[in-house]
Design an enzyme around this catalytic site. Structure first.
Site, mmCIF file in Angstrom:
data_model
loop_
_atom_site.group_PDB
_atom_site.id
_atom_site.type_symbol
_atom_site.label_atom_id
_atom_site.label_comp_id
_atom_site.label_asym_id
_atom_site.label_seq_id
_atom_site.Cartn_x
_atom_site.Cartn_y
_atom_site.Cartn_z
ATOM 1 N N LYS A 254 107.493 78.195 22.130
ATOM 2 C CA LYS A 254 106.548 77.599 21.543
ATOM 3 C C LYS A 254 105.976 78.674 20.607
ATOM 4 C CE LYS A 254 104.771 73.814 24.468
ATOM 5 N NZ LYS A 254 103.849 73.289 25.555
ATOM 6 N N ASP B 105 106.012 70.688 36.045
ATOM 7 C CA ASP B 105 105.229 70.865 34.748
ATOM 8 C C ASP B 105 104.325 69.437 34.418
ATOM 9 O OD1 ASP B 105 104.801 72.091 32.173
ATOM 10 O OD2 ASP B 105 106.284 71.379 31.148
ATOM 11 N N HIS C 10 114.070 71.833 30.601
ATOM 12 C CA HIS C 10 112.977 71.335 31.133
ATOM 13 C C HIS C 10 112.329 70.063 30.666
ATOM 14 C CE1 HIS C 10 110.685 73.788 28.397
ATOM 15 N NE2 HIS C 10 109.666 72.987 28.643
ATOM 16 N N HIS C 11 112.906 69.482 29.492
ATOM 17 C CA HIS C 11 112.298 68.265 28.863
ATOM 18 C C HIS C 11 113.656 67.293 29.020
ATOM 19 C CE1 HIS C 11 108.413 69.374 27.801
ATOM 20 N NE2 HIS C 11 108.783 70.263 27.369
ATOM 21 N N HIS D 265 109.144 79.165 30.667
ATOM 22 C CA HIS D 265 109.551 77.948 30.340
ATOM 23 C C HIS D 265 109.403 77.439 28.768
ATOM 24 C CE1 HIS D 265 106.015 76.356 32.295
ATOM 25 N NE2 HIS D 265 106.026 75.361 31.219
ATOM 26 N N ASP D 266 108.123 77.704 28.552
ATOM 27 C CA ASP D 266 107.628 77.373 27.253
ATOM 28 C C ASP D 266 107.643 78.536 26.092
ATOM 29 O OD1 ASP D 266 107.607 74.685 27.181
ATOM 30 O OD2 ASP D 266 105.355 74.590 27.895
ATOM 31 N N HIS E 200 111.108 73.509 20.715
ATOM 32 C CA HIS E 200 110.716 74.942 21.484
ATOM 33 C C HIS E 200 111.659 75.084 22.763
ATOM 34 C CE1 HIS E 200 108.752 72.014 24.382
ATOM 35 N NE2 HIS E 200 108.702 72.918 25.115
HETATM 36 FE FE LIG Z 1 107.878 72.354 27.288
#
Ligand SMILES: [Fe+2]
Length: 395
Positions: free
Chosen positions: A262, A340, A311-312, A258-259, A287
């Site tokens: 970054k 998360d 996801h944010h 998911h990240d 990201h």
């Molecule tokens: Fe994230």
């Protein structure tokens, strides 16, 4: 309530698939005269094989067409397991198909075993009188095999299994049927090989993306356990959200990525000890979209892409990058949003100690209906002890 809603939402594509299956099943039954395995049937099977990478769907439809054209009552694909030297039922049709799924037989037993060992197609007009007939399978399933044809499945000069049709309606199979089945076996072998190669490519691609996601965590002084835990929380909760067993592994690895975006965030922002200013925060927010871009547009990573990108997002529409609201946010991303935050609050980070579970719970509840999908949050809180145990065991 969560489960019902989610299942309803996720049912649409599967319903479409079923309709397609029914349509394909119905076509050959229009008239007896059309029930011959001719060039058009074979062409339809080849088209099916080339039109889909869902191997089970392709093989089920192919076998259905084959059964109808040969007037068979049942059919099966047995694949050889070289580790145990057994033949196992990979797919079967007919009334006993569910029982066959768990049956394995020695690779040198029965008509299928004989066919596999010799590489010859066997036409058996009366199974009870055949010296090769292996009655143990019929005894286990209570199916009565009257007659059959078994033909090997060849790939690159090797045999990987056996294709069978059983019990011709109103008579016994002919030499002509035998030749048709042999032709069919060639096509099925190609489909199985294509699926195997596709899986290899997919697994290699997923593994390289997972490695990148893990490497990104090391950069942030994280051991990588956060993303492992996200995969675990998600797969524990997913069945209650309508995910099927076969989807869980894909969900696990997709959650872990998911990240991944970054990797594109500069150290000066990602590793900044203090608070980010507005401009830095804007960069940090990218990201999500960068994660989607890194994962590409490959259909095999669609789930990972939607999670990385969304996801944010927040339930009330105040999240980023798109400000999506409510159920417009993909279910997977709504689930990860809770997971998360739970994991981040509960873990030690360079800038903070872990919050006690009671405080974590309070913060999650404060976000019910604003940050988080209320139904998924209720599910999560109902399993809170279990989630805390995962955190402890995987830290
Ligand atoms: Fe994230």
């Amino acid at each position: 309530m969560t489960k019902k809603k989610s299942q309803k939402k996720r049912a649409a594509p599967r319903q479409a698939k079923k309709t397609k299956v029914r349509a394909a099943k119905a076509a050959p039954r229009k008239s007896r005269a059309s029930q011959t395995y001719d060039a058009s049937t074979q062409n339809r099977i080849i088209k099916l094989i080339n039109s889909s990478l869902d191997i089970d769907e392709v093989l089920n439809l192919s076998m259905d067409l084959m059964e109808n054209s040969l007037n068979a009552t049942a059919s099966s694909i047995l694949l050889h397991d070289p580790d145990t030297n057994e033949l196992k039922f990979y797919l079967a049709t007919g009334e006993k198909k569910d029982m066959l799924k768990v049956i394995r037989m020695p690779a040198d037993k029965g008509v299928a075993g004989r066919c596999f060992q010799t590489g010859r197609t066997l036409l058996i007009p009366d199974a009870a009188k055949s010296p090769f007939f292996y009655k143990a399978v019929d005894d286990k399933t209570k199916f009565v095999t009257k007659n059959l044809i078994a033909t090997p499945l060849p790939i690159k000069g090797k045999r990987i299994g056996v294709l069978e049709v059983l019990n011709k309606s109103g008579g016994t199979f002919t030499k002509h049927d035998e030749q048709r089945l042999k032709n069919m076996a060639q096509e099925i072998s190609v489909a199985i090989e294509n699926a195997r190669l596709y899986d290899e490519v997919k697994n290699a691609y997923v593994q390289s993306m997972l490695n990148m996601a893990k490497a990104e965590r090391f950069r942030d002084n994280d051991t990588g356990l956060h993303i492992e835990r996200c995969g675990e929380y998600a797969t524990r909760l997913a069945p209650e959200l309508g995910y099927e067993e076969r989807e869980l592994e894909n969900l696990r690895v997709s959650m872990m990525m998911h990240d991944i975006g970054k990797v594109a965030i500069p150290d000066s922002i990602l590793l900044k000890p203090g608070r980010l200013d507005e401009a830095e925060m804007d960069v940090m927010k990218t990201h999500t979209t960068k994660g989607g871009q890194i994962l590409g547009q490959a259909p095999l990573l669609q789930l990972a892409i939607e999670i990385a990108t969304c996801h944010h997002e927040k339930w009330d529409g105040s999240g980023y990058p798109q400000g999506l609201k409510g159920e417009v946010i993909p279910l997977s991303a709504r689930l990860l949003a809770i997971i998360d935050v739970f994991d981040a609050l509960s873990s030690k980070r360079p800038y903070k100690d872990p919050f006690p579970p009671s405080r974590v719970k309070e913060i999650l509840i404060e976000g019910r209906g604003t940050h988080f999908d209320p139904n998924i949050l209720d599910l999560f809180l109902g399993r809170f002890q279990e989630m805390c145990a995962i955190l402890k065991n995987m830290s």
